[in-house]
Design an enzyme around this catalytic site. Structure first.
Site, PDB file in Angstrom:
ATOM      1  N   ASP A 173       0.887  -1.037  -0.082  1.00  0.00           N
ATOM      2  CA  ASP A 173      -0.188  -0.171  -0.096  1.00  0.00           C
ATOM      3  C   ASP A 173       1.124   1.370  -0.547  1.00  0.00           C
ATOM      4  O   ASP A 173       2.097   1.364  -0.269  1.00  0.00           O
ATOM      5  CB  ASP A 173      -1.055  -0.120   1.392  1.00  0.00           C
ATOM      6  N   ASP A 174      -0.014   2.216   0.052  1.00  0.00           N
ATOM      7  CA  ASP A 174       0.912   3.671   0.120  1.00  0.00           C
ATOM      8  C   ASP A 174       1.940   3.916   1.493  1.00  0.00           C
ATOM      9  O   ASP A 174       1.785   4.728   1.870  1.00  0.00           O
ATOM     10  CB  ASP A 174      -0.093   4.726  -0.086  1.00  0.00           C
TER      11      ASP A 174
END
Ligand code: WTA
Length: 682
Positions: free
Chosen positions: A552-553
């Site tokens: 994910d980020d």
């Protein structure tokens, strides 16, 4: 190679259907020897002989029981701790499946205990009151101190009594914003003793970030110090707290008490800004209180602490851990993953502002009666050899750190076990750590876990089985890691995909403070039926796990977890910034670096000054550790026709993998990519 595996051939086939056990077949049956690609590194026979888990069979026997009979396995361990009242008939109850209703995890419910009592009083009653609990090494050479278990208890009790005196009650939140002084674990333990919920905020966070956390958890008091020396700098923490308190008052949360430790080595009280009535000097108020304090017995499921951590979107989340399960889990993981023995001297370089400092500076080690080194300073001050000087000075036997720590020089004789955390350790770094630091003698526990998991999830047990450089190896007791594909289907054998966990373990977080919905959406909805870690992972033929980083980020900079969305919002708050997109890139020293693409407001020219002021904006809003390493001017960002930023392309540009840009034809304006590449070296 080693007599360690010779007897394994006789192992019978393993039961099927018992969670992940079958994945361990290969190594247990000795088939792992056939894999030549990742050379196996065997523990020495001497080490294994004295280890808590001395062979794969021993592990398997314990692991199998932990999966087949979690209630029995964990209650036997819990019974070694003090409980005022024993837990109810049902040792645990859980629902990890969003399709079956609300997510719920409970362990030892109905049991009452106290983690401070178990960490301090229990060890003192066992005759270890005179043993050193904390060694403290200051930022400056020659600055040090220590507290025995009895002395630590007295300090904790005085602060606990003070907190009660100002009206703090069970369930109240206390924000702690302190550097690595002994007062930091003291403050955590004092809260735990009276059932208050601590929320430690890493003292590198800015006023803005501190305020955000204060507003979210509305503490009865903030505990801080006036200033701290970090390397050659003096940081005025009290000013940061003052600003944060102004900011939180604007948002409707005012704090009545700011207890301030006078850290004389950095600044004296005469030069500290003061607000009469609210600010209290620790040294004036706390020592007046009695050195014993009755314990508040709390339910196993009563909250112990909140720790805010970054996610891929929005504001930081308050990860909530409760008392009983967390206590048993941190104590047990510490004991086994570091093969802890009472004679060990243990040093973890993490700050208590992060989960590693909660579980493996404070709670796990003290619950085991360990002697713990607490280091205030920076690993490279006054010179890069500082770490090794500390190892020698205290004769550290277990050294737990992040792979990015600045390391030079040579092996240290006292070391016995090495630990690593925070990011994938690449095989060559692993070998360096093993050969040079550990003199090819010390097993390395490459521990994979998260703020959310409370304690180690996948980790070698030193002496238990051969290691592969760069692999976190196998699951801890009670943990069933699974790898799923895009659709959420478990994949077996040699594979790679998303790392999830099936069924609960005692140290799991119970919710996000005040936001059960976000808890379920972030962690349990992506792959129904499982806890989703946010990490990618592959498993080889021998069943070894290899973490491949976040999917994910979220990025990991020197072991500090940072959400790209937070950095972007700090950049965009700058009045000359129109848009920003942040990605992580490989960084030689920090593991990952922060790379920001910035689009300026129409007509604003690029300048060095502007670059600096953008970086400053991030420092002010999050903290210096989140400052972007690179600002890449972007006339536009690559977006799909529906306006979604294609981060995949930005990551490739940031890491200069220009021949791997992939298909750019779906972009609203494909020429953006060429413009970005042209500006790469500005
Ligand atoms: C990463 C820190 C590879 C991972 C304890 C995880 C690791 C995030 C390892 C959690 C490891 C932690 N190998 N990656 N041994 N340990 N990570 O919450 O991406 O600050 O999701 O907890 O660090 O970071 P957190």
């Amino acid at each position: 190679t080693s007599d360690h595996l010779r007897h394994l051939d006789s192992m019978a086939a393993l039961p099927s259907g018992a969670g992940n056990i079958s994945h361990l077949n290969a190594v247990i049956l000795g088939e792992a020897l056939a894999s030549e690609e990742h050379d196996l590194v065997f523990p020495s026979a001497d080490f294994s002989r004295q280890a808590h888990v001395s062979s794969p069979e021993k592990y398997l026997e314990m692991y199998r029981r932990s999966i087949e009979d979690p209630a029995g396995f964990w209650s036997d361990i819990a019974a070694e701790f003090y409980w005022k009242e024993k837990w109810g008939k049902q040792v645990y109850s859980e629902n990890l499946d969003v399709r079956k209703g609300s997510i719920k995890i409970e362990w030892f419910k109905g049991g009452t205990t106290n983690i401070c009592y178990n960490a301090l009083d229990r060890n003192i009653e066992a005759g270890n009151g005179g043993k050193v609990a904390l060694y403290w090494e200051g930022n400056e050479l020659g600055q040090d101190g220590s507290l025995s278990y009895s002395e630590l208890l007295e300090k904790v009790c005085q602060l606990a009594n003070y907190l009660k005196y100002i009206g703090v009650r069970k369930g109240d939140a206390i924000v702690i914003y302190l550097p690595m002084l002994m007062e930091l674990p003291i403050a955590m333990l004092a809260c735990a003793r009276i059932g208050a919920v601590h929320s430690v905020v890493f003292a590198g966070f800015s006023a803005e970030s501190l305020a955000q956390r204060i507003v979210d958890c509305k503490p009865k008091a903030v505990v801080t110090c006036n200033a701290v020396r970090r390397g050659s700098k003096v940081i005025n923490l009290k000013d940061i707290v003052d600003a944060a308190l102004v900011e939180s008052a604007k948002n409707g949360v005012s704090v009545d008490v700011c207890l301030t430790y006078e850290n004389q080595s950095a600044m004296n009280r005469e030069t500290t800004k003061w607000q009469e009535g609210r600010d209290i000097w620790w040294q004036d108020a706390v020592p007046k209180h009695p050195t014993s304090c009755a314990v508040e017995w709390v339910d196993a499921e009563d909250p112990l602490f909140l720790l805010y951590t970054s996610g891929s979107t929005g504001k930081p989340k308050g990860v909530l851990h409760t008392t009983g399960g967390y206590m048993i889990y941190t104590a047990t993981t510490f004991k086994y993953a570091f093969d802890f023995k009472p004679s060990d001297i243990y040093w973890c370089t993490a700050d208590c502002g992060w989960i590693t400092g909660h579980s493996y500076v404070t709670y796990g080690p003290l619950l085991n009666g360990a002697s713990v080194v607490v280091f205030e300073g920076a690993p490279n001050y006054p010179d890069p050899g500082r770490c090794w000087d500390i190892v020698d000075k205290y004769k550290v036997t277990i050294f737990y750190t992040a792979p990015t720590l600045y390391v030079t020089r040579y092996s240290r004789k006292s070391l016995r076990v090495l630990g690593s955390v925070g990011e994938p350790i690449n095989p060559s770094a692993w070998r360096w750590f093993f050969n040079v630091v550990g003199d090819s003698r010390c097993p390395i526990s490459d521990t994979w876990w998260q703020t959310e998991t409370g304690g180690f999830m996948i980790t070698p047990l030193p002496g238990g089985w051969p290691q592969k450089p760069g692999s976190a190896t196998f699951p801890f007791f009670g943990v069933q890691p699974v790898i799923v594909d895009e659709k959420g289907t478990e994949i077996e054998g040699e594979c790679s995909g998303y790392l999830c966990v099936k069924s609960s373990w005692p140290g799991a977080f119970r919710t996000l403070y005040g936001d059960q919905e976000r808890y379920e959406t972030t962690y349990f909805k992506p792959f129904p039926g499982y806890y989703f870690s946010g990490d990618g992972c592959s498993r080889d033929n021998d069943g070894y796990h290899w973490l491949t980083g976040r999917v994910d980020d979220v990025i990991n900079v020197s072991g500090h977890r940072i959400g790209t969305a937070e950095v972007e919002s700090a950049l965009v708050s700058h009045h000359q910034c129109a848009e920003a997109a942040v990605v992580g890139v490989e960084h030689e020293v920090k593991g990952q670096g922060i790379y920001a693409f910035v689009t300026l407001v129409e007509g604003v020219p690029y300048s060095e000054e502007l670059r600096k002021s953008l970086v400053l904006s991030v420092r002010n809003q999050i903290g210096a550790f989140a400052a972007p390493d690179k600002i890449h001017w972007a006339p536009g960002l690559p977006k799909t026709r529906s306006g979604k930023i294609m981060r995949r392309i930005l990551r490739k540009i940031a890491s200069r993998q220009l021949d791997e840009l992939g298909d750019t034809s779906t972009l609203a304006d494909p020429s953006v990519v060429d413009q970005l590449i042209a500006l790469s070296d500005c």
